[in-house]
Scaffold this motif. Sequence first.
Motif, PDB file in Angstrom:
ATOM      1  N   TYR A 260      45.506  31.356  -8.788  1.00 56.59           N
ATOM      2  CA  TYR A 260      44.240  30.632  -8.568  1.00 56.59           C
ATOM      3  C   TYR A 260      44.519  29.354  -7.761  1.00 56.59           C
TER       4      TYR A 260
ATOM      5  N   PHE B  91      44.599  24.217 -14.369  1.00 54.62           N
ATOM      6  CA  PHE B  91      43.599  24.610 -13.370  1.00 54.62           C
ATOM      7  C   PHE B  91      42.727  23.418 -12.990  1.00 54.62           C
ATOM      8  N   VAL B  92      42.278  22.649 -13.981  1.00 56.98           N
ATOM      9  CA  VAL B  92      41.394  21.511 -13.706  1.00 56.98           C
ATOM     10  C   VAL B  92      42.118  20.474 -12.826  1.00 56.98           C
TER      11      VAL B  92
ATOM     12  N   ILE C 134      32.925  28.850  -8.911  1.00 56.44           N
ATOM     13  CA  ILE C 134      33.856  28.423  -9.969  1.00 56.44           C
ATOM     14  C   ILE C 134      33.088  27.845 -11.150  1.00 56.44           C
ATOM     15  N   GLU C 135      32.149  26.952 -10.848  1.00 54.17           N
ATOM     16  CA  GLU C 135      31.444  26.247 -11.928  1.00 54.17           C
ATOM     17  C   GLU C 135      30.334  27.100 -12.544  1.00 54.17           C
TER      18      GLU C 135
ATOM     19  N   LEU D  37      41.954  21.929  -9.446  1.00 52.79           N
ATOM     20  CA  LEU D  37      40.581  21.852  -8.933  1.00 52.79           C
ATOM     21  C   LEU D  37      40.245  20.434  -8.469  1.00 52.79           C
TER      22      LEU D  37
ATOM     23  N   GLU E 183      37.419  14.995 -17.732  1.00 46.70           N
ATOM     24  CA  GLU E 183      37.726  16.276 -18.375  1.00 46.70           C
ATOM     25  C   GLU E 183      39.230  16.413 -18.626  1.00 46.70           C
TER      26      GLU E 183
ATOM     27  N   ASP F  60      44.139  26.103 -18.581  1.00 47.57           N
ATOM     28  CA  ASP F  60      42.917  25.562 -17.973  1.00 47.57           C
ATOM     29  C   ASP F  60      43.093  24.087 -17.619  1.00 47.57           C
TER      30      ASP F  60
ATOM     31  N   TRP G 142      30.791  23.143 -21.782  1.00 48.56           N
ATOM     32  CA  TRP G 142      30.346  23.814 -20.548  1.00 48.56           C
ATOM     33  C   TRP G 142      28.941  24.391 -20.648  1.00 48.56           C
TER      34      TRP G 142
ATOM     35  N   GLU H 169      38.660  34.398 -11.778  1.00 42.73           N
ATOM     36  CA  GLU H 169      38.164  33.998 -13.100  1.00 42.73           C
ATOM     37  C   GLU H 169      38.444  35.081 -14.148  1.00 42.73           C
TER      38      GLU H 169
ATOM     39  N   TYR I 141      31.760  29.408 -15.140  1.00 39.66           N
ATOM     40  CA  TYR I 141      32.025  28.781 -16.441  1.00 39.66           C
ATOM     41  C   TYR I 141      30.731  28.535 -17.217  1.00 39.66           C
TER      42      TYR I 141
ATOM     43  N   PHE J 107      41.956  35.113 -15.135  1.00 40.02           N
ATOM     44  CA  PHE J 107      42.300  33.955 -15.972  1.00 40.02           C
ATOM     45  C   PHE J 107      42.040  34.253 -17.450  1.00 40.02           C
TER      46      PHE J 107
END
Length: 199
Positions: A105, A46-47, A127-128, A50, A79, A43, A152, A187, A131, A190
Amino acid sequence: MPVTDLPSRHPDAWRAATRHAFLGAVRDGTIPVAAFDTWLVQDARFVADLLRFQARLLARVPRPAQAVLAGGLVALVDELAWFEEQAALRGLDLGTPALPATAAYAELLGRLDDADVGTALTALWTIERTYLDAWSHARPGAEGYHAFVEHWTQPGFADYVAGLEAAADGVPAPDADAVFTEVVAAETAFWAMAQDSAW
Ligand code: HMH
């Protein structure tokens, strides 16, 4: 169609992404440490992906959407620092290569760079929002996982998702269902990646 209608138009896909076994196991404490650690390292990657996607998108959104995307970018930089702290506490190496679901992704985000702004904004909201809902189902989380669940599910994150919703509704996507289902599938993959690494 407002983006908030999308989850109820695709209930099975939405449930798979937001009520995954991974999240139930974070809630009840049965999550294997190795699965959680795989998720954490992937993750963080991923961030970082993103952040790049969102920086490019900020450059082309209409004027009213700039503030929410810019605020989100700053939050993603913070983050990343938070992920670095969590990884250090757990003795994890964030330089671990991307697993296939993370790479796929990243490839999806790369394609969204070339998509129209409406499609890219609907993707970012999806995406958000995924989460937000996913971690809400893990609440309050077992001992040792509270920080992640709270990260989150805090009100500030819900406000951010609401801001993204307004931005996405301001520029309708030509095929919102298609981009929504593609992101939601990424997602789900993932969570499955983290689960399969240890169960
Ligand atoms: C896979 N989706 C994934 N990771 C995240 N951190 C978010 C969404 C929210 O930013």
